[in-house]
Motif scaffolding. Structure first.
Motif, short mmCIF file in Angstrom:
data_model
loop_
_atom_site.label_atom_id
_atom_site.label_comp_id
_atom_site.label_asym_id
_atom_site.label_seq_id
_atom_site.Cartn_x
_atom_site.Cartn_y
_atom_site.Cartn_z
N ASN A 1 2.89 7.66 1.88
CA ASN A 1 2.91 9.10 1.58
C ASN A 1 4.10 9.47 0.70
N LEU A 2 4.29 8.71 -0.37
CA LEU A 2 5.41 8.96 -1.28
C LEU A 2 5.00 9.92 -2.39
N LEU B 1 0.83 -1.20 0.00
CA LEU B 1 0.00 0.00 0.00
C LEU B 1 0.87 1.26 0.00
N VAL B 2 1.31 1.63 -1.16
CA VAL B 2 2.19 2.78 -1.29
C VAL B 2 1.55 4.07 -0.78
N PRO B 3 0.22 4.30 -0.96
CA PRO B 3 -0.35 5.54 -0.42
C PRO B 3 -0.11 5.71 1.07
N ALA B 4 -0.09 4.59 1.82
CA ALA B 4 0.13 4.69 3.26
C ALA B 4 1.53 5.20 3.57
N ASP C 1 12.22 3.05 -0.33
CA ASP C 1 10.79 3.31 -0.16
C ASP C 1 10.07 2.15 0.50
N VAL C 2 10.50 0.93 0.22
CA VAL C 2 9.73 -0.24 0.63
C VAL C 2 10.51 -1.17 1.56
#
Length: 457
Positions: free
Chosen positions: A150-151, A145-148, A161-162
């Protein structure tokens, strides 16, 4: 009670089609009618999994258009190397008119899908409910869940990032190495024409009328709650989605029954990595040499490695003569659930795809994991870190897959009866298997799941 008319349109891959058919069997048992839209080749390969006549489970053929770059005749993920999946996604999207035509003529109550993110656009115009069914773990969905995180938008993902879970992720065991984190970078890669894997997945989950995951509260309850909070939706759980009567309706192929029958109970190692993974030749050779090094009987079922037509031509020099009588490497399809239930099999070495993960947990076998891709790495962390029911084969370094010695060490660590590791994972596995095998456990999840969908349809 109204009998439902249901249409299913799974991603064109065995690991996705199979659980959809298992779910179709459960609906059909309750008198609901299901039509499964798949390419002809997939139908021929999987229709034996249907336990009901065509008046309850029917298959309708989807014609896969040719996309430049795909091999001629490619209809499923097992026909191609995994690097071409984005082109197969393009081909799947080009079937939209066929799918829409079928839905408008059949007027179903529910449409199940996974990668076809455009299904809700069609069903919302028809007053039909769309149901997203995830056949991967909640752990995999949640960490992606990339939106979580905040990128910044419109930027490819980077390892940093991950590497750590997103904020609120309810597990402390998932901190990825650089190599593991890099396996998640495919999320920002194209998966179809003009859409990334991440964009497709988020749209598919965000726009559905019901968001469903093939898991259970006992295994992934906090992760499912996390998913629900992110999407502001109730998460419906199907449970393991494994057939409970496969062994009674099908017999193990005679050649494997005879071969496995030669060995002592619990002595044989079985290895399979799913329908799509193709190893490099050196990885393939290191793998089979690792099985030779264990000294145990083994059956390895893998696709021929890259650059080879057959598994036989890829075997190390002298290998077949050295393991004759106790080891077989086979390049074709095998009846994995039935092999796992054979008395002589005592260890299952697998890639920890979600289907194999469930089959591992439900079996009596020790579990050794060799994850290859992003979701498999996360599933592996669930089994080794959270549940403590398995061991992972150690990598020699960030850039090396594994060695024959590390594979042999992992297998022997769980197969030796006095091994502390073997005793620990055997005990933990027995507790989980007992829970999952309790009478009414699987059927209870299915009954609740179907009741929820009957209520919203």
């Amino acid at each position: 009670m109204t009998k439902l008319q249901i249409v299913m349109f799974p991603w064109f891959a065995s690991g996705h089609v199979t659980p959809f058919i298992h779910l179709a069997n459960e609906f059909a048992t309750k008198g609901h009618r299901v039509t499964i839209l798949v390419p002809k080749k997939i139908q021929l390969q999987h229709q034996h999994l249907s336990l009901h006549p065509p008046n309850l489970i029917a298959f309708s053929t989807i014609n896969v258009p040719h996309v430049e770059g795909l091999p001629d005749g490619a209809q499923s993920a097992s026909d191609i190397h995994i690097s071409l999946n984005h082109l197969l996604a393009t081909a799947m999207d080009l079937t939209r008119n066929q799918v829409e035509t079928f839905l408008r003529s059949s007027k179903p109550h529910l449409v199940f899908y996974d990668f076809a993110h455009w299904i809700p656009e069609i069903t919302s115009q028809m007053g039909v409910k769309s149901v997203y069914l995830s056949v991967v773990s909640a752990a995999s969905l949640a960490i992606a869940l990339v939106p979580a995180r905040n990128l910044p938008v419109n930027r490819p993902l980077m390892v940093e990032d991950v590497r750590d879970p997103p904020p609120g992720y309810p597990s402390s065991t998932v901190v990825l190495s650089g190599n593991e984190a890099s396996s998640l970078l495919f999320l920002s890669s194209p998966f179809g024409d003009g859409i990334t894997f991440f964009e497709r997945s988020i749209a598919a989950m965000k726009n559905c009328d019901a968001l469903c995951i093939r898991t259970c509260t006992e295994l992934e309850g906090p992760l499912c709650d996390y998913m629900g909070s992110q999407f502001q939706k109730q998460i419906l759980l199907t449970g393991p989605l494994l057939p409970t009567n496969a062994a009674s309706t099908t017999c193990l192929e005679d050649r494997w029954a005879r071969w496995l029958g030669r060995f002592e109970p619990g002595s044989t190692v079985f290895c399979a990595f799913g329908s799509q993974i193709m190893l490099d030749k050196d990885q393939f050779q290191e793998l089979v040499l690792g099985f030779e090094l264990t000294g145990l009987p083994f059956l390895v079922a893998l696709k021929a490695p890259l650059g080879c037509e057959t598994v036989e031509e890829a075997l190390p020099e002298g290998f077949e003569e050295r393991v004759k009588g106790r080891g077989v490497v086979y390049g074709g399809w095998v009846q994995q659930p039935l092999i796992l239930s054979h008395p002589s099999v005592g260890c299952f070495v697998n890639h920890c795809g979600f289907g194999s993960m469930w089959e591992s947990l439900m079996s009596d076998n020790q579990i050794v994991l060799v994850p290859h891709l992003g979701d498999q790495i996360l599933n592996t962390k669930l089994l080794t870190g959270e549940l403590k029911v398995a061991v992972e084969v150690e990598r020699e370094s960030e850039n090396r897959w594994f060695s024959k010695e590390s594979l042999s060490k992992a297998v022997n660590s769980v197969m030796e009866k006095d091994s502390k590791v073997g005793i620990m994972v055997r005990s933990s596995h027995a507790k989980w298997r007992e829970l999952l095998s309790e009478p009414g456990f699987i059927s209870g999840y299915i009954d609740g799941f179907i009741k929820n969908l009957e209520d919203i349809s």
